[in-house]
Design an enzyme around this catalytic site. Structure first.
Site, short mmCIF file in Angstrom:
data_model
loop_
_atom_site.label_atom_id
_atom_site.label_comp_id
_atom_site.label_asym_id
_atom_site.label_seq_id
_atom_site.Cartn_x
_atom_site.Cartn_y
_atom_site.Cartn_z
N GLY A 94 -9.99 -7.85 -2.81
CA GLY A 94 -10.38 -8.80 -1.77
C GLY A 94 -9.60 -10.11 -2.07
O GLY A 94 -8.30 -10.05 -2.19
N ARG B 48 0.96 -1.23 -0.06
CA ARG B 48 -0.08 0.00 -0.04
C ARG B 48 0.92 1.24 0.00
O ARG B 48 0.53 2.30 -0.61
CB ARG B 48 -1.04 -0.09 1.28
CG ARG B 48 -1.85 -0.99 1.00
CD ARG B 48 -2.99 -1.07 2.07
NE ARG B 48 -4.11 -1.80 1.68
CZ ARG B 48 -4.92 -2.42 2.64
NH1 ARG B 48 -4.76 -2.35 3.93
NH2 ARG B 48 -6.05 -3.12 2.44
N LYS C 175 -20.18 -15.85 0.11
CA LYS C 175 -21.59 -15.67 0.21
C LYS C 175 -22.09 -15.26 -1.12
O LYS C 175 -21.91 -14.00 -1.54
CB LYS C 175 -22.02 -14.82 1.42
CG LYS C 175 -21.61 -15.28 2.59
CD LYS C 175 -21.91 -14.29 3.68
CE LYS C 175 -21.62 -14.75 5.09
NZ LYS C 175 -22.01 -13.68 5.92
N GLY D 87 -13.80 -3.51 -0.02
CA GLY D 87 -15.38 -2.89 -0.09
C GLY D 87 -15.67 -1.91 -1.28
O GLY D 87 -16.59 -1.86 -1.79
P1 AMP Z 1 -15.26 -13.70 -0.01
O1 AMP Z 1 -14.46 -12.86 1.14
O2 AMP Z 1 -16.78 -13.85 0.09
O3 AMP Z 1 -14.63 -13.58 -1.34
O4 AMP Z 1 -14.88 -15.12 0.42
C1 AMP Z 1 -13.64 -15.83 0.22
C2 AMP Z 1 -13.61 -17.03 1.33
O5 AMP Z 1 -14.48 -18.01 0.57
C3 AMP Z 1 -12.16 -17.59 1.33
O6 AMP Z 1 -11.70 -17.48 2.46
C4 AMP Z 1 -12.33 -18.96 0.97
O7 AMP Z 1 -11.71 -19.87 1.87
C5 AMP Z 1 -13.93 -19.08 1.29
N1 AMP Z 1 -14.58 -20.09 0.39
C6 AMP Z 1 -14.52 -20.36 -1.08
N2 AMP Z 1 -14.96 -21.39 -1.42
C7 AMP Z 1 -15.30 -22.01 -0.24
C8 AMP Z 1 -16.30 -23.14 0.02
N3 AMP Z 1 -16.56 -23.88 -0.92
N4 AMP Z 1 -16.49 -23.62 1.21
C9 AMP Z 1 -16.11 -22.68 2.11
N5 AMP Z 1 -15.53 -21.65 2.11
C10 AMP Z 1 -15.12 -21.34 0.88
#
Ligand code: AMP
Length: 397
Positions: free
Chosen positions: A354, A36, A197, A377
């Site tokens: 992210g 950064r 999610k 974000g």
């Molecule tokens: P995000 O911050 O929403 O982009 O989510 C990222 C996180 O989702 C990472 O820490 C991954 O380990 C987790 N992730 C990705 N695929 C899976 C999965 N199939 N089951 C559980 N966690 C997951």
């Protein structure tokens, strides 16, 4: 409307306040990753070369008042090393000491103000705080893309107390790639989404549905779609209250003629740990499912082939969210395959912030991407089509 850019400014002999993002990871007072700080250097050098009296401000962490462990002192020291010149640190971002240090600045000198979040007034965007932070600066530059989605004193408030506010080079590039390049993308335009999610990404999916030719969906998010379609997902992470939402997204994609690819198969495990045994389900179309006691942790091998073929066809692509639990090498195959396919593409490859950024860095493919966003974000909000308060407040060019 186009915003004023750092390149349009005459800063000779003028006091310039620049918001940077020096929110660096620290371990025992030592910076573990200076990305950064490095990212702000082009704007800093440009202003110093132009003869500015440069005052920098940033937040670091989430202190609940002045706390030594959230001091920007390590950042000041690192910046001094990078620039090869002295970088003074004011003991507070407002107050008499900061004002005196600012008044003593000469052209070509740089001062860093202490953590803006030592004051609750920063996040409250308090007018008196913002006015004092602006101080005698004539010009404000915002190069802190990662906090531009927050209307804080140092991102939005200060703009009311200077004569001009401009975007720095980093901010300009973020807007160019996350907004400009996606306005009329070279087609096919592919959106690659993953992560934990559906609910976190729903607005991005909706906004990009208007522009994209195709989506590929991985990560735990894909389990929610498969469950909604009636497949057994065993012990996989699923958002049980988002099944209707998942179905409505699928219906919208169909209606709009947007190709919406879910993983044909899933890599599953019984143990959530490094070195765990994994196997791949049969493709869902052929009766595949995740049995009870097993959990989907990555996309399967047929999905990898289908998804990487889609990446190879795309001329513009944006990626947000890993295909699986890439943090563990045993579950990283799908995420790595997508990163490698993007790295091999001759199209425009944008990594939209992210965890996908962490993944691309982990695989050493960062220099093979057209653009990697520094925001989390903030990137998501831009992709949702929102105007960021820190950008909205800048002067018109
Ligand atoms: P995000 O911050 O929403 O982009 O989510 C990222 C996180 O989702 C990472 O820490 C991954 O380990 C987790 N992730 C990705 N695929 C899976 C999965 N199939 N089951 C559980 N966690 C997951």
């Amino acid at each position: 409307m186009a915003k004023l850019s750092i390149r349009d400014l005459d800063v000779q002999g003028k006091e310039v306040l620049m918001r940077v993002d020096f929110n660096v990871p620290l371990k025992d007072g030592v910076i573990t990753d200076d990305t950064r700080i490095q990212a702000a250097v082009p704007s800093i050098k440009h202003l110093l070369a132009g003869g500015a009296k440069l005052v920098l401000c940033s937040h670091l962490g989430r202190p609940s008042g002045p706390e030594a462990k959230y001091s920007l002192a390590p950042a000041a020291a690192r910046l001094a090393e990078i620039l090869g010149q002295e970088v003074k640190l004011a003991p507070d971002c407002i107050g008499a000491d900061a004002a005196a240090l600012r008044a003593a600045l000469q052209s070509g000198q740089v001062l860093l103000l202490e953590n803006t979040r030592y004051h609750a007034a920063e996040e409250a965007n308090d007018a008196a705080f913002a006015k004092e932070l602006a101080g005698s600066a004539e010009i404000f530059v915002n190069d802190a893309f990662g906090t531009a989605h927050r209307a804080h004193g140092s991102t939005e408030g200060v703009t009311h107390y200077v004569s001009k506010s401009a975007m720095g080079f980093l901010m300009e590039r973020e807007l160019e790639y996350l907004v400009g390049k996606l306005e009329s993308p070279e087609r096919p335009f592919l959106v690659i989404m993953g992560g934990a999610k559906v609910s976190d990404k729903i607005q991005v999916i909706n906004a990009l549905m208007e522009k994209a030719d195709a989506f590929i969906i991985g990560g735990a998010m894909a389990n929610t779609f498969r469950k909604a379609q009636g497949y057994q997902t065993g012990n996989s992470r699923v958002e049980a209250d988002k099944l209707d939402l998942a179905l409505s997204i699928l219906a919208t994609a169909k209606e709009k003629g947007v190709s919406f690819l879910l993983p044909a198969d899933t890599r599953v495990t019984q143990e959530f740990k490094e070195g765990a045994t994994t196997q791949v389900t049969d493709p869902y179309e052929k009766g595949g499912f995740t049995p009870e006691g097993w959990e989907g942790i990555d996309i399967g091998d047929v999905a990898i082939d289908e998804f990487t073929a889609e990446v190879a066809k795309a001329k513009t692509m944006i990626w947000n969210g890993p295909m699986g639990v890439f943090e563990l090498d045993s579950f990283a195959k799908g995420t790595k395959a997508i990163a490698e396919a993007m790295a091999a593409s001759t199209g425009v490859t944008i990594v939209g912030g992210g965890d996908s950024v962490t993944a691309v860095n982990k695989f050493g493919l960062d220099d093979k991407m057209t653009f990697i966003s520094t925001g989390g974000g903030a990137s998501l909000e831009l992709l949702e089509g929102k105007e960021l308060p820190g950008v909205a407040a800048l002067s018109i060019a």
